[in-house]
Design a protein around this motif. Structure first.
Motif, mmCIF file in Angstrom:
data_model
loop_
_atom_site.group_PDB
_atom_site.id
_atom_site.type_symbol
_atom_site.label_atom_id
_atom_site.label_comp_id
_atom_site.label_asym_id
_atom_site.label_seq_id
_atom_site.Cartn_x
_atom_site.Cartn_y
_atom_site.Cartn_z
ATOM 1 N N GLY A 75 0.768 -1.122 -0.120
ATOM 2 C CA GLY A 75 -0.141 -0.076 0.140
ATOM 3 C C GLY A 75 0.946 1.162 0.020
ATOM 4 O O GLY A 75 0.312 2.421 -0.030
ATOM 5 N N GLY A 76 2.131 1.044 0.068
ATOM 6 C CA GLY A 76 2.862 2.379 0.097
ATOM 7 C C GLY A 76 3.497 2.652 -1.203
ATOM 8 O O GLY A 76 3.458 2.210 -2.291
ATOM 9 N N LYS A 77 3.915 4.025 -1.310
ATOM 10 C CA LYS A 77 4.507 4.689 -2.478
ATOM 11 C C LYS A 77 6.003 4.855 -2.495
ATOM 12 O O LYS A 77 6.598 5.121 -1.444
ATOM 13 N N THR A 78 6.478 4.272 -3.340
ATOM 14 C CA THR A 78 8.149 4.445 -3.630
ATOM 15 C C THR A 78 8.544 5.944 -3.685
ATOM 16 O O THR A 78 7.685 6.937 -4.062
ATOM 17 N N PHE A 79 9.623 6.318 -2.866
ATOM 18 C CA PHE A 79 10.192 7.582 -2.956
ATOM 19 C C PHE A 79 10.046 8.329 -4.029
ATOM 20 O O PHE A 79 10.412 7.832 -5.080
ATOM 21 N N PHE A 80 9.716 9.573 -4.227
ATOM 22 C CA PHE A 80 9.621 10.387 -5.564
ATOM 23 C C PHE A 80 10.422 11.584 -5.531
ATOM 24 O O PHE A 80 10.233 12.456 -4.225
ATOM 25 N N TRP A 81 11.164 12.045 -6.544
ATOM 26 C CA TRP A 81 12.025 13.120 -6.389
ATOM 27 C C TRP A 81 12.060 13.777 -7.656
ATOM 28 O O TRP A 81 11.976 12.890 -8.864
ATOM 29 N N ALA A 82 11.749 14.906 -7.840
ATOM 30 C CA ALA A 82 11.736 15.853 -9.308
ATOM 31 C C ALA A 82 12.755 16.995 -9.087
ATOM 32 O O ALA A 82 12.796 17.633 -8.021
ATOM 33 N N GLY A 83 13.522 16.856 -10.034
ATOM 34 C CA GLY A 83 14.448 18.045 -10.221
ATOM 35 C C GLY A 83 14.661 18.515 -11.555
ATOM 36 O O GLY A 83 14.369 18.012 -12.587
ATOM 37 N N GLU A 84 15.108 19.830 -11.658
ATOM 38 C CA GLU A 84 15.427 20.592 -12.701
ATOM 39 C C GLU A 84 16.623 21.190 -13.019
ATOM 40 O O GLU A 84 17.206 21.901 -11.961
ATOM 41 N N TYR A 85 17.498 21.018 -13.984
ATOM 42 C CA TYR A 85 18.982 21.637 -14.192
ATOM 43 C C TYR A 85 18.695 22.812 -15.326
ATOM 44 O O TYR A 85 18.102 22.660 -16.088
ATOM 45 N N GLY A 86 19.540 23.948 -15.042
ATOM 46 C CA GLY A 86 19.824 24.909 -15.956
ATOM 47 C C GLY A 86 20.788 24.666 -16.787
ATOM 48 O O GLY A 86 21.486 23.563 -17.028
ATOM 49 N N TRP A 87 21.340 25.683 -17.623
ATOM 50 C CA TRP A 87 22.482 25.525 -18.420
ATOM 51 C C TRP A 87 23.604 25.018 -17.679
ATOM 52 O O TRP A 87 24.582 24.275 -18.090
ATOM 53 N N ASP A 88 23.787 25.681 -16.456
ATOM 54 C CA ASP A 88 24.843 25.233 -15.526
ATOM 55 C C ASP A 88 24.256 23.883 -14.809
ATOM 56 O O ASP A 88 23.549 23.968 -13.777
ATOM 57 N N ASN A 90 25.777 22.000 -12.673
ATOM 58 C CA ASN A 90 26.366 21.844 -11.741
ATOM 59 C C ASN A 90 25.203 22.416 -10.656
ATOM 60 O O ASN A 90 25.416 21.987 -9.508
ATOM 61 N N SER A 91 24.224 22.988 -11.092
ATOM 62 C CA SER A 91 23.332 23.660 -10.097
ATOM 63 C C SER A 91 22.021 23.074 -10.451
ATOM 64 O O SER A 91 21.450 22.990 -11.502
ATOM 65 N N ARG A 92 21.116 22.547 -9.375
ATOM 66 C CA ARG A 92 19.723 22.158 -9.745
ATOM 67 C C ARG A 92 18.748 22.511 -8.757
ATOM 68 O O ARG A 92 19.180 22.840 -7.571
ATOM 69 N N GLU A 93 17.446 22.557 -9.260
ATOM 70 C CA GLU A 93 16.447 22.791 -8.135
ATOM 71 C C GLU A 93 15.643 21.789 -7.896
ATOM 72 O O GLU A 93 15.232 21.059 -8.881
ATOM 73 N N THR A 94 15.412 21.439 -6.828
ATOM 74 C CA THR A 94 14.382 20.157 -6.361
ATOM 75 C C THR A 94 12.936 20.711 -6.594
ATOM 76 O O THR A 94 12.654 21.888 -5.958
ATOM 77 N N LEU A 95 12.478 20.399 -7.130
ATOM 78 C CA LEU A 95 10.735 20.698 -7.603
ATOM 79 C C LEU A 95 9.743 20.052 -6.691
ATOM 80 O O LEU A 95 8.727 20.432 -6.447
ATOM 81 N N ASP A 96 10.359 18.749 -6.316
ATOM 82 C CA ASP A 96 9.306 17.885 -5.443
ATOM 83 C C ASP A 96 10.021 16.771 -4.906
ATOM 84 O O ASP A 96 10.924 16.343 -5.282
ATOM 85 N N THR A 97 9.669 16.565 -3.695
ATOM 86 C CA THR A 97 10.134 15.329 -2.703
ATOM 87 C C THR A 97 9.034 14.906 -2.221
ATOM 88 O O THR A 97 8.234 15.484 -1.200
ATOM 89 N N GLN A 98 8.747 13.692 -2.437
ATOM 90 C CA GLN A 98 7.776 12.913 -1.904
ATOM 91 C C GLN A 98 8.187 11.489 -1.293
ATOM 92 O O GLN A 98 8.777 10.756 -1.655
ATOM 93 N N LEU A 99 8.190 11.759 0.249
ATOM 94 C CA LEU A 99 8.783 10.584 0.843
ATOM 95 C C LEU A 99 8.197 9.362 0.920
ATOM 96 O O LEU A 99 8.959 8.317 0.964
ATOM 97 N N GLY A 100 7.026 9.218 0.717
ATOM 98 C CA GLY A 100 6.335 7.813 0.532
ATOM 99 C C GLY A 100 6.682 6.968 1.697
ATOM 100 O O GLY A 100 6.725 7.257 2.843
ATOM 101 N N VAL A 101 7.194 5.901 1.316
ATOM 102 C CA VAL A 101 7.513 4.749 2.393
ATOM 103 C C VAL A 101 8.602 5.003 3.207
ATOM 104 O O VAL A 101 8.869 4.312 4.226
ATOM 105 N N PHE A 102 9.411 6.307 2.993
ATOM 106 C CA PHE A 102 10.412 6.786 3.658
ATOM 107 C C PHE A 102 10.039 7.178 5.029
ATOM 108 O O PHE A 102 10.725 7.555 6.154
ATOM 109 N N GLU A 103 8.502 7.628 4.770
ATOM 110 C CA GLU A 103 8.170 8.491 6.051
ATOM 111 C C GLU A 103 8.006 7.405 7.321
ATOM 112 O O GLU A 103 8.287 7.875 8.408
#
Ligand code: AMP
Length: 311
Positions: A75-88, A90-103
């Protein structure tokens, strides 16, 4: 020698300037295991939900990696992460983190995983890392990764966990944030004063630096013309580095072994970034790894020919 890793097993959504994937296999433990399994037997500890397909589990089990301690939570959901990188990249932005079963995850290691001589605590909540560290009483070499999130919200716990490991692998911004030292050499010393003997500063496309009491060794990243997705590069580096050390841990981890481990980590990470997620490393061959390690040796070697300098 056996190597245990605890960390995220995930689905990732990633966008880079070169394309995107809406849902692909990822997670720190996944990237680590794919790389480390070239060197040694790996056992993965972490939870997944019942959305985790047998085909995903099969990739995790590449080269015989044990998934016996991958807990499938009904009944649990696998950890989900969303991220986006720009032209550089080396740097990224985390758009979403859903801990799911890690909670609700409470790591309970099987006897086989507890007996590991080498342990990698991938980036998860530092209390969980410490719980695993304490279950692996026989571990001779323990390495840890973390991230800015835990430095922000669980710093004291992270420092306690760091005091119980041999090696810290962080990117240089995280090292500066953790120690509040703007200078990398000072930051590494401050981390070593917390307990670990070995500090690695990852520097993205600029490579990585190894700092111990007597050593400062810098290796550039492998020069690539095309980088598509850096997600998991740090964990793939750690898999190559710690995997190599695991194979050599019975002989003692001297300076030369640590330097070679850096080269294997760097070579593995260079393949990881050429395609999305696990796509490239999943079909990597031992010969390809060897080629890039040899190239790195050639690229970084030079002989001094002293001349008389003008005063
Ligand atoms: P790296 O690019 O080496 O920093 O690792 C990226 C991987 O870390 C992705 O596959 C994510 O699933 C995973 N990840 C991102 N954020 C977290 C987090 N808060 N806890 C655990 N794993 C994470």
């Amino acid at each position: 020698m056996a190597l245990t890793v605890v960390g995220s097993i995930a689905f990732d959504a990633v966008k880079t300037p070169f394309g995107e994937r809406e849902r692909m296999l990822g997670g720190a433990a996944t990237h680590f295991a794919l790389a480390a399994s070239f060197f040694d037997e790996v056992r993965v500890v972490g939870p997944v939900g019942d959305d985790f397909a047998d085909s995903d589990m099969a990739i995790l089990a590449t080269r015989g990696t044990s998934t016996d301690d991958v807990e499938r939570v009904a009944g649990g959901k696998t950890f989900f992460w969303a991220g986006e990188y720009g032209w550089d990249l080396n740097s990224r932005e985390t758009l979403d983190t859903q801990l799911g079963v890690f909670e609700t995850f409470e790591p309970k290691l099987s006897q086989a995983s507890r007996e590991a001589e080498v342990l990698f605590l991938a980036n998860i909540q530092p209390d969980l890392q410490r719980s695993v560290r304490e279950q692996c009483e026989e571990a001779r070499f323990v390495a840890l990764d973390s991230m800015n999130l835990w430095i922000d919200i669980a710093r004291d716990s992270l420092v306690r966990t760091i005091s119980q490991v041999d090696c810290v692998i962080l990117n240089d911004a995280e090292l500066r944030q953790l120690t509040e030292k703007p200078n990398l050499v000072q930051a590494a010393r401050a981390v070593r004063e917390m307990g670990p003997d070995v500090v690695i500063a990852k520097q993205g496309e600029y490579g990585a630096v190894l700092i111990t009491e007597g050593t400062f060794f810098a290796l550039p990243a492998y020069p690539l013309e095309t980088v598509v997705d850096p997600t998991g590069a740090g964990d793939t580096f750690a898999g190559g580095f710690v995997g190599y050390l695991s194979r050599h841990s019975a002989d003692g981890l001297d300076d030369a072994v640590l330097r070679r481990a850096m080269a294997y980590g760097t070579a593995l990470a260079s393949y990881n970034v050429e395609e999305f997620g696990t796509e490239r490393v999943a079909r990597l061959t031992p010969a390809e790894i060897g080629e890039r390690v040899a190239d790195l040796e050639r690229i970084t070697r030079f002989e001094d020919a002293p001349i008389e300098l003008r005063a």
